[in-house]
Enzyme design. Structure first.
Site, PDB file in Angstrom:
ATOM      1  N   ASN A  10       0.829  -1.412   0.054  1.00  0.00           N
ATOM      2  CA  ASN A  10      -0.077   0.046   0.084  1.00  0.00           C
ATOM      3  C   ASN A  10       0.914   1.439   0.071  1.00  0.00           C
ATOM      4  O   ASN A  10       1.503   1.581   1.151  1.00  0.00           O
ATOM      5  CB  ASN A  10      -0.938  -0.086   1.127  1.00  0.00           C
ATOM      6  CG  ASN A  10      -1.586   1.208   1.471  1.00  0.00           C
ATOM      7  OD1 ASN A  10      -1.821   2.014   0.637  1.00  0.00           O
ATOM      8  ND2 ASN A  10      -2.270   1.356   2.583  1.00  0.00           N
ATOM      9  N   LYS A  12      -0.017   4.250  -0.082  1.00  0.00           N
ATOM     10  CA  LYS A  12      -0.425   5.474   0.436  1.00  0.00           C
ATOM     11  C   LYS A  12      -0.157   6.690  -0.487  1.00  0.00           C
ATOM     12  O   LYS A  12      -0.146   6.506  -1.687  1.00  0.00           O
ATOM     13  CB  LYS A  12      -0.053   5.669   1.918  1.00  0.00           C
ATOM     14  CG  LYS A  12      -0.031   4.443   2.485  1.00  0.00           C
ATOM     15  CD  LYS A  12       0.162   4.522   4.275  1.00  0.00           C
ATOM     16  CE  LYS A  12      -0.096   3.157   4.816  1.00  0.00           C
ATOM     17  NZ  LYS A  12       0.129   3.394   6.278  1.00  0.00           N
ATOM     18  N   HIS A  93      -9.711   1.876   5.052  1.00  0.00           N
ATOM     19  CA  HIS A  93      -8.492   1.733   5.689  1.00  0.00           C
ATOM     20  C   HIS A  93      -8.294   2.977   6.977  1.00  0.00           C
ATOM     21  O   HIS A  93      -9.305   3.819   6.893  1.00  0.00           O
ATOM     22  CB  HIS A  93      -7.138   2.308   4.936  1.00  0.00           C
ATOM     23  CG  HIS A  93      -6.043   2.239   5.438  1.00  0.00           C
ATOM     24  ND1 HIS A  93      -5.584   3.099   6.355  1.00  0.00           N
ATOM     25  CD2 HIS A  93      -5.100   1.333   5.277  1.00  0.00           C
ATOM     26  CE1 HIS A  93      -4.206   2.819   6.622  1.00  0.00           C
ATOM     27  NE2 HIS A  93      -3.947   1.567   6.052  1.00  0.00           N
ATOM     28  N   GLU A  95      -6.662   5.214   7.820  1.00  0.00           N
ATOM     29  CA  GLU A  95      -6.212   6.720   7.469  1.00  0.00           C
ATOM     30  C   GLU A  95      -7.353   7.240   6.700  1.00  0.00           C
ATOM     31  O   GLU A  95      -7.541   8.426   6.631  1.00  0.00           O
ATOM     32  CB  GLU A  95      -5.137   6.586   6.869  1.00  0.00           C
ATOM     33  CG  GLU A  95      -3.656   6.255   7.638  1.00  0.00           C
ATOM     34  CD  GLU A  95      -2.708   5.459   6.911  1.00  0.00           C
ATOM     35  OE1 GLU A  95      -2.627   5.586   5.656  1.00  0.00           O
ATOM     36  OE2 GLU A  95      -1.918   5.229   7.646  1.00  0.00           O
ATOM     37  N   GLU A 165      -5.852  -4.578  10.441  1.00  0.00           N
ATOM     38  CA  GLU A 165      -4.892  -3.634  10.895  1.00  0.00           C
ATOM     39  C   GLU A 165      -5.003  -2.823  11.991  1.00  0.00           C
ATOM     40  O   GLU A 165      -5.748  -1.645  12.113  1.00  0.00           O
ATOM     41  CB  GLU A 165      -4.626  -2.656   9.788  1.00  0.00           C
ATOM     42  CG  GLU A 165      -4.393  -3.177   8.370  1.00  0.00           C
ATOM     43  CD  GLU A 165      -3.763  -2.349   7.417  1.00  0.00           C
ATOM     44  OE1 GLU A 165      -2.648  -2.412   6.846  1.00  0.00           O
ATOM     45  OE2 GLU A 165      -4.153  -1.256   7.247  1.00  0.00           O
ATOM     46  N   GLY A 171       2.440   2.052  10.911  1.00  0.00           N
ATOM     47  CA  GLY A 171       3.617   3.014  10.673  1.00  0.00           C
ATOM     48  C   GLY A 171       4.251   3.307  12.031  1.00  0.00           C
ATOM     49  O   GLY A 171       5.042   4.169  12.323  1.00  0.00           O
ATOM     50  N   SER A 211       3.316  -2.475  10.408  1.00  0.00           N
ATOM     51  CA  SER A 211       4.650  -2.369  10.715  1.00  0.00           C
ATOM     52  C   SER A 211       5.172  -3.906  10.227  1.00  0.00           C
ATOM     53  O   SER A 211       5.974  -4.476  10.890  1.00  0.00           O
ATOM     54  CB  SER A 211       4.982  -2.280  12.226  1.00  0.00           C
ATOM     55  OG  SER A 211       4.506  -0.735  12.571  1.00  0.00           O
TER      56      SER A 211
END
Ligand code: PGA
Length: 256
Positions: A10, A12, A93, A95, A165, A171, A211
């Site tokens: 991904n 991003k 997601h 985010e 996730e 991250g 991660s």
């Protein structure tokens, strides 16, 4: 672990045309690693060029709008990303949920639109740290998943992948523990079997994200009920992404 693990990068909001060389290198390496299914989700602007470069890997989008088209400045429909060459779309997601206020209902509507456009889905779910600390992680994730699924889905085993996730692992450099991953994936599996029946529910892939790197990938993807990985930061260079794939390939070799 699935018979053919699914490793998805991904990207991003990273990547201009200068990064096409990475996609090309990933695709070339993937041609020698056929036991792993590999895909990239670049930003919208690179879907078409990456698709043109790629002979082996899958290419997908990171989002789509629920409507077919219309007066939605700045948005992209599922049919548009399919037309650009995407075969799948990542939806829900964290985010998007956090940065754009996306609620489960909207994710579900997007999922329906994506299926209508012929795309496969990677549907994301995951808990914030406070839910994990209060022992409510599984409840939270299953509720989120249930509400984010499309109303109907034909051939779920073919068209649906769930990505677990945990938000705090994304991250952060701190992946979830193997025990926590297996516990959550097992709960998701039970939910999928209840929802889609024994055969389909057992075949929908559940991948882990947060991660993942070359050091932890073998243990994570080799764990029970883990069918692959959704990789952010470590997918941005061919070298670090393919080191993850190689680690997974080694698990397969040792298993056979
Ligand atoms: P990360 O991101 O690998 O950088 O933690 C994963 C993701 O958000 O999909």
């Amino acid at each position: 672990m699935a018979s053919r693990p699914f490793i998805v990068g991904n990207w991003k909001m990273h990547g201009t045309r200068a990064m096409l060389s990475e996609a090309r290198a990933i695709d070339r390496a993937a041609q020698r690693l056929m036991q792993v299914e590999i895909a990239l989700a670049p930003p919208f602007t690179l879907i078409h060029p990456v698709r043109r470069e790629a002979e082996q890997i899958g290419v997908g989008a990171q989002d789509c709008h629920p409507a077919d088209g219309g007066a939605y400045t700045g948005d992209i429909s599922a049919a548009m990303v399919a037309d650009a060459g995407a075969g799948f779309v990542i939806l829900g997601h964290s985010e998007r949920r956090q940065g754009h206020g996306e609620k489960d209902k909207l994710v579900s509507e997007k999922a329906t639109a994506a299926l209508d456009a012929g795309l496969k889905l990677i549907l994301c779910c995951g808990e914030p740290m406070e839910k994990r600390e209060s022992g409510k992680a599984i409840d939270h994730v299953l509720r989120q998943l249930k509400a984010s699924l499309p109303d109907t889905i034909e051939e779920p085993a073919e068209r649906l992948t769930i990505a677990y996730e945990p938000i705090w692992a994304i991250g952060s450099g701190e992946a979830a523990s193997i025990d926590d991953i297996v516990e959550m994936h097992t709960a998701i599996r039970e939910f999928l079997v209840k929802t889609f029946g024994e055969e389909d529910g057992a075949a929908v892939r559940i991948i882990y994200g947060g991660s993942v790197n070359a050091e932890n990938a073998a243990e994570i993807v080799g764990a029970d009920e883990v069918d692959g990985a959704l990789v952010g930061g470590a997918s941005l260079s061919a070298e670090s992404f393919m080191n993850i794939v190689l680690a997974v390939q080694e698990v397969i070799a040792n298993r056979d």
